[in-house]
Design a protein around this motif. Structure first.
Motif, PDB file in Angstrom:
ATOM      1  N   LEU A  35      12.063  -6.145  -6.303  1.00  0.00           N
ATOM      2  CA  LEU A  35      11.320  -5.665  -5.143  1.00  0.00           C
ATOM      3  C   LEU A  35      12.129  -6.024  -3.889  1.00  0.00           C
ATOM      4  O   LEU A  35      12.451  -7.190  -3.665  1.00  0.00           O
ATOM      5  N   LYS A  36      12.448  -4.997  -3.101  1.00  0.00           N
ATOM      6  CA  LYS A  36      13.249  -5.216  -1.893  1.00  0.00           C
ATOM      7  C   LYS A  36      12.617  -4.467  -0.726  1.00  0.00           C
ATOM      8  O   LYS A  36      12.124  -3.354  -0.890  1.00  0.00           O
ATOM      9  N   TRP A  37      12.642  -5.101   0.446  1.00  0.00           N
ATOM     10  CA  TRP A  37      12.128  -4.427   1.631  1.00  0.00           C
ATOM     11  C   TRP A  37      12.945  -4.809   2.861  1.00  0.00           C
ATOM     12  O   TRP A  37      13.646  -5.810   2.877  1.00  0.00           O
ATOM     13  N   ARG A  38      12.850  -3.955   3.864  1.00  0.00           N
ATOM     14  CA  ARG A  38      13.383  -4.269   5.193  1.00  0.00           C
ATOM     15  C   ARG A  38      12.202  -4.466   6.126  1.00  0.00           C
ATOM     16  O   ARG A  38      11.119  -3.916   5.919  1.00  0.00           O
ATOM     17  N   TYR A  39      12.415  -5.248   7.160  1.00  0.00           N
ATOM     18  CA  TYR A  39      11.335  -5.603   8.070  1.00  0.00           C
ATOM     19  C   TYR A  39      11.244  -4.602   9.224  1.00  0.00           C
ATOM     20  O   TYR A  39      12.253  -4.115   9.734  1.00  0.00           O
ATOM     21  N   TYR A  93      17.916 -11.971  20.068  1.00  0.00           N
ATOM     22  CA  TYR A  93      18.653 -13.142  19.607  1.00  0.00           C
ATOM     23  C   TYR A  93      18.475 -13.435  18.124  1.00  0.00           C
ATOM     24  O   TYR A  93      19.282 -14.155  17.547  1.00  0.00           O
ATOM     25  N   PHE A  94      17.408 -12.901  17.511  1.00  0.00           N
ATOM     26  CA  PHE A  94      17.149 -13.229  16.107  1.00  0.00           C
ATOM     27  C   PHE A  94      16.391 -12.087  15.448  1.00  0.00           C
ATOM     28  O   PHE A  94      15.490 -11.498  16.046  1.00  0.00           O
ATOM     29  N   ASP A  95      16.763 -11.795  14.205  1.00  0.00           N
ATOM     30  CA  ASP A  95      16.063 -10.739  13.471  1.00  0.00           C
ATOM     31  C   ASP A  95      16.155 -11.009  11.975  1.00  0.00           C
ATOM     32  O   ASP A  95      17.205 -11.428  11.468  1.00  0.00           O
ATOM     33  N   LEU A  96      15.040 -10.803  11.285  1.00  0.00           N
ATOM     34  CA  LEU A  96      15.045 -10.777   9.825  1.00  0.00           C
ATOM     35  C   LEU A  96      15.463  -9.379   9.384  1.00  0.00           C
ATOM     36  O   LEU A  96      14.904  -8.387   9.867  1.00  0.00           O
ATOM     37  N   ARG A  97      16.394  -9.279   8.462  1.00  0.00           N
ATOM     38  CA  ARG A  97      16.906  -7.973   8.063  1.00  0.00           C
ATOM     39  C   ARG A  97      16.195  -7.453   6.817  1.00  0.00           C
ATOM     40  O   ARG A  97      15.575  -6.409   6.819  1.00  0.00           O
ATOM     41  N   ASP A  98      16.288  -8.179   5.716  1.00  0.00           N
ATOM     42  CA  ASP A  98      15.610  -7.743   4.494  1.00  0.00           C
ATOM     43  C   ASP A  98      15.392  -8.930   3.566  1.00  0.00           C
ATOM     44  O   ASP A  98      15.969 -10.004   3.749  1.00  0.00           O
ATOM     45  N   SER A  99      14.520  -8.712   2.588  1.00  0.00           N
ATOM     46  CA  SER A  99      14.251  -9.708   1.547  1.00  0.00           C
ATOM     47  C   SER A  99      14.237  -9.008   0.196  1.00  0.00           C
ATOM     48  O   SER A  99      13.792  -7.858   0.087  1.00  0.00           O
ATOM     49  N   THR A 100      14.700  -9.718  -0.822  1.00  0.00           N
ATOM     50  CA  THR A 100      14.747  -9.174  -2.179  1.00  0.00           C
ATOM     51  C   THR A 100      14.189 -10.204  -3.153  1.00  0.00           C
ATOM     52  O   THR A 100      14.571 -11.379  -3.117  1.00  0.00           O
ATOM     53  N   ASP A 107       5.243  -4.756   9.257  1.00  0.00           N
ATOM     54  CA  ASP A 107       5.389  -4.051   7.988  1.00  0.00           C
ATOM     55  C   ASP A 107       6.705  -4.422   7.309  1.00  0.00           C
ATOM     56  O   ASP A 107       7.705  -4.725   7.969  1.00  0.00           O
ATOM     57  N   GLU A 108       6.673  -4.380   5.991  1.00  0.00           N
ATOM     58  CA  GLU A 108       7.873  -4.542   5.177  1.00  0.00           C
ATOM     59  C   GLU A 108       8.055  -3.242   4.400  1.00  0.00           C
ATOM     60  O   GLU A 108       7.298  -2.943   3.477  1.00  0.00           O
ATOM     61  N   ILE A 109       9.030  -2.449   4.835  1.00  0.00           N
ATOM     62  CA  ILE A 109       9.260  -1.134   4.256  1.00  0.00           C
ATOM     63  C   ILE A 109      10.038  -1.296   2.950  1.00  0.00           C
ATOM     64  O   ILE A 109      11.185  -1.761   2.952  1.00  0.00           O
ATOM     65  N   VAL A 166       0.854  -1.192   0.000  1.00  0.00           N
ATOM     66  CA  VAL A 166       0.000   0.000   0.000  1.00  0.00           C
ATOM     67  C   VAL A 166       0.889   1.241   0.000  1.00  0.00           C
ATOM     68  O   VAL A 166       2.055   1.205   0.402  1.00  0.00           O
ATOM     69  N   ASP A 167       0.313   2.347  -0.478  1.00  0.00           N
ATOM     70  CA  ASP A 167       1.004   3.639  -0.430  1.00  0.00           C
ATOM     71  C   ASP A 167       0.675   4.327   0.892  1.00  0.00           C
ATOM     72  O   ASP A 167      -0.492   4.425   1.286  1.00  0.00           O
ATOM     73  N   THR A 168       1.708   4.803   1.577  1.00  0.00           N
ATOM     74  CA  THR A 168       1.545   5.506   2.848  1.00  0.00           C
ATOM     75  C   THR A 168       2.339   6.814   2.787  1.00  0.00           C
ATOM     76  O   THR A 168       3.155   7.007   1.867  1.00  0.00           O
ATOM     77  N   PRO A 169       2.138   7.723   3.751  1.00  0.00           N
ATOM     78  CA  PRO A 169       2.918   8.966   3.759  1.00  0.00           C
ATOM     79  C   PRO A 169       4.425   8.752   3.795  1.00  0.00           C
ATOM     80  O   PRO A 169       5.186   9.603   3.316  1.00  0.00           O
ATOM     81  N   GLU A 170       4.874   7.620   4.330  1.00  0.00           N
ATOM     82  CA  GLU A 170       6.314   7.355   4.369  1.00  0.00           C
ATOM     83  C   GLU A 170       6.800   6.599   3.133  1.00  0.00           C
ATOM     84  O   GLU A 170       7.987   6.288   3.022  1.00  0.00           O
ATOM     85  N   GLY A 171       5.894   6.291   2.220  1.00  0.00           N
ATOM     86  CA  GLY A 171       6.267   5.563   1.017  1.00  0.00           C
ATOM     87  C   GLY A 171       5.513   4.248   0.916  1.00  0.00           C
ATOM     88  O   GLY A 171       4.538   4.014   1.627  1.00  0.00           O
ATOM     89  N   ARG A 172       5.968   3.382   0.023  1.00  0.00           N
ATOM     90  CA  ARG A 172       5.297   2.090  -0.151  1.00  0.00           C
ATOM     91  C   ARG A 172       5.668   1.157   0.994  1.00  0.00           C
ATOM     92  O   ARG A 172       6.837   1.022   1.363  1.00  0.00           O
ATOM     93  N   VAL A 173       4.641   0.503   1.513  1.00  0.00           N
ATOM     94  CA  VAL A 173       4.812  -0.433   2.627  1.00  0.00           C
ATOM     95  C   VAL A 173       4.003  -1.687   2.323  1.00  0.00           C
ATOM     96  O   VAL A 173       2.842  -1.601   1.920  1.00  0.00           O
ATOM     97  N   ARG A 174       4.613  -2.816   2.515  1.00  0.00           N
ATOM     98  CA  ARG A 174       3.907  -4.086   2.355  1.00  0.00           C
ATOM     99  C   ARG A 174       3.421  -4.510   3.740  1.00  0.00           C
ATOM    100  O   ARG A 174       4.232  -4.792   4.631  1.00  0.00           O
ATOM    101  N   GLN A 175       2.123  -4.540   3.916  1.00  0.00           N
ATOM    102  CA  GLN A 175       1.536  -4.866   5.205  1.00  0.00           C
ATOM    103  C   GLN A 175       1.230  -6.362   5.261  1.00  0.00           C
ATOM    104  O   GLN A 175       0.533  -6.891   4.394  1.00  0.00           O
ATOM    105  N   VAL A 176       1.753  -7.012   6.293  1.00  0.00           N
ATOM    106  CA  VAL A 176       1.696  -8.469   6.388  1.00  0.00           C
ATOM    107  C   VAL A 176       0.857  -8.883   7.588  1.00  0.00           C
ATOM    108  O   VAL A 176       0.969  -8.312   8.675  1.00  0.00           O
ATOM    109  N   GLN A 177       0.025  -9.885   7.379  1.00  0.00           N
ATOM    110  CA  GLN A 177      -0.784 -10.477   8.436  1.00  0.00           C
ATOM    111  C   GLN A 177      -0.498 -11.982   8.495  1.00  0.00           C
ATOM    112  O   GLN A 177      -0.462 -12.652   7.460  1.00  0.00           O
TER     113      GLN A 177
END
Length: 350
Positions: free
Chosen positions: A257-261, A283-290, A245-247, A226-237
């Motif tokens: 298509l690339k995003w950070r979590y 202890y664990f984090d997802l950084r980004d996906s492309t 969110d995936e920024i 979706v388009d938001t004031p901060e730019g495109r964001v992929r909203q995940v449920q």
């Protein structure tokens, strides 16, 4: 003569014993299920250690500390062997397999009393089995070659408690890794692109075979850009009311298509995930996906790259486990987009 006659009479009156009858010791009575009590004792001691190690992430006595992960199962194995040796001498094989059973019982106990989640239990039990055997073998050697197995056991049991108070003062080592998978999709790039940005009403049958979901990670429900004031964001449920969110940081329609979590404190409601494997945590984090889309004859090649961070005292073990789970998950995600894109194309061609 009279003396010899008296000796003969006494020998005739003495009780006789058959050559086949030999005096035997009275058999020692053993407790019912004697084989099980040492294993139960080891599991109970380890369970008490788990209760002691109830600190939060980054605090003293956290169950994610190396002091617990390495030494709690080792103590479990050592107690098992020590209690068994008090009954009778055991074999070298016993020193190895009995701690496996004890650690499995210990992990089952943490699940039964709801202080551990299924995800952590399944992931950690192979390491616990190894460390349990190390502790059991060490105690077996102590019992065979020394006269002080009890002091050794007490010292061994105190070790995780001492280290559990000291270890949080040391920084956690960070390890950064990534996984990559590629799949051919018999659909044009624009349809694949649409599927990436508008994945709605995801059914469990479409992705549920991935191992991460089998062991308890909530299943995805939707992922919509979706388009938001901060730019495109992929909203995940996800299921269990998980949301994040995936920024989007790189947007090349039909190509990349690339995003950070971005995870917030309410992204994972209580009980949705084990606290120790919380995504975006200490202890664990997802950084980004492309996602990279490359046109090929008859369709599109879709490539996914996922990067993450793991920060534990047992990265050597956690990293390959994550490599397997996230790699397997990436394969199932690609298959999901393949099925959605090709199905959409088939429907459009009717």
């Amino acid at each position: 003569m009279s003396t010899e006659h008296e000796d003969t009479r006494l020998s005739e009156l003495a009780p006789t014993t058959s050559n086949d009858e030999k005096p035997t010791d009275k058999p020692r009575r053993r407790m019912p299920f004697a084989w099980f009590w040492p294993i139960l004792a080891g599991a109970l001691v380890a369970l008490l250690l788990r209760i002691a190690f109830s600190g939060g992430p980054g605090h003293r006595f956290s169950p994610m500390l190396g002091a617990f992960v390495y030494f709690a199962p080792a103590v479990c194995g050592a107690v098992t062997v020590y209690m068994a040796e008090r009954i009778e001498r055991r074999s070298w094989g016993y020193y190895l397999w009995a701690p496996w059973v004890a650690t499995a019982l210990f992990v089952s106990g943490t699940l039964a009393v709801f202080i551990e989640g299924l995800i952590c239990a399944i992931v950690i039990i192979p390491l616990f089995a190894i460390m349990g055997s190390v502790g059991g073998l060490a105690m077996g050697i102590v019992c065979r070659v020394t006269n002080w197995p009890k002091p050794a056991l007490y010292s061994f049991a105190m070790l995780p408690l001492v280290l559990g108070a000291i270890e949080p003062q040391l920084p956690d080592p960070d390890q950064f890794s990534y996984t990559s998978r590629t799949l051919f999709i018999a659909a044009p790039a624009e349809r694949v692109w649409h599927a990436l940005n508008d994945a709605r009403d995801i059914r469990p049958s479409e992705v549920g075979d991935a191992w991460a979901y089998r062991i308890g990670v909530p299943l995805p429900v939707s992922g919509v850009t979706v388009d938001t004031p901060e730019g495109r964001v992929r909203q995940v449920q996800w299921q269990k009311n998980v949301h994040f969110d995936e920024i989007i940081t790189d947007w090349q329609p039909g190509r990349l298509l690339k995003w950070r979590y971005r995870f917030t404190p309410d992204s994972f409601p209580a009980g949705a995930l084990d606290d120790h494997v919380m995504i975006g945590g200490q202890y664990f984090d997802l950084r980004d996906s492309t996602y990279t889309l490359t046109p090929r004859e008859g369709g599109t090649e879709l490539r996914i790259d996922v990067s993450w961070r793991v920060s534990t005292r047992f990265n050597w073990y956690a990293e390959p486990v994550l490599q397997f789970l996230l790699g397997d998950g990436a394969e199932h995600i690609l298959r999901f987009y393949k099925a959605r894109s090709e199905r959409t194309l088939a429907v459009a061609g009717r």
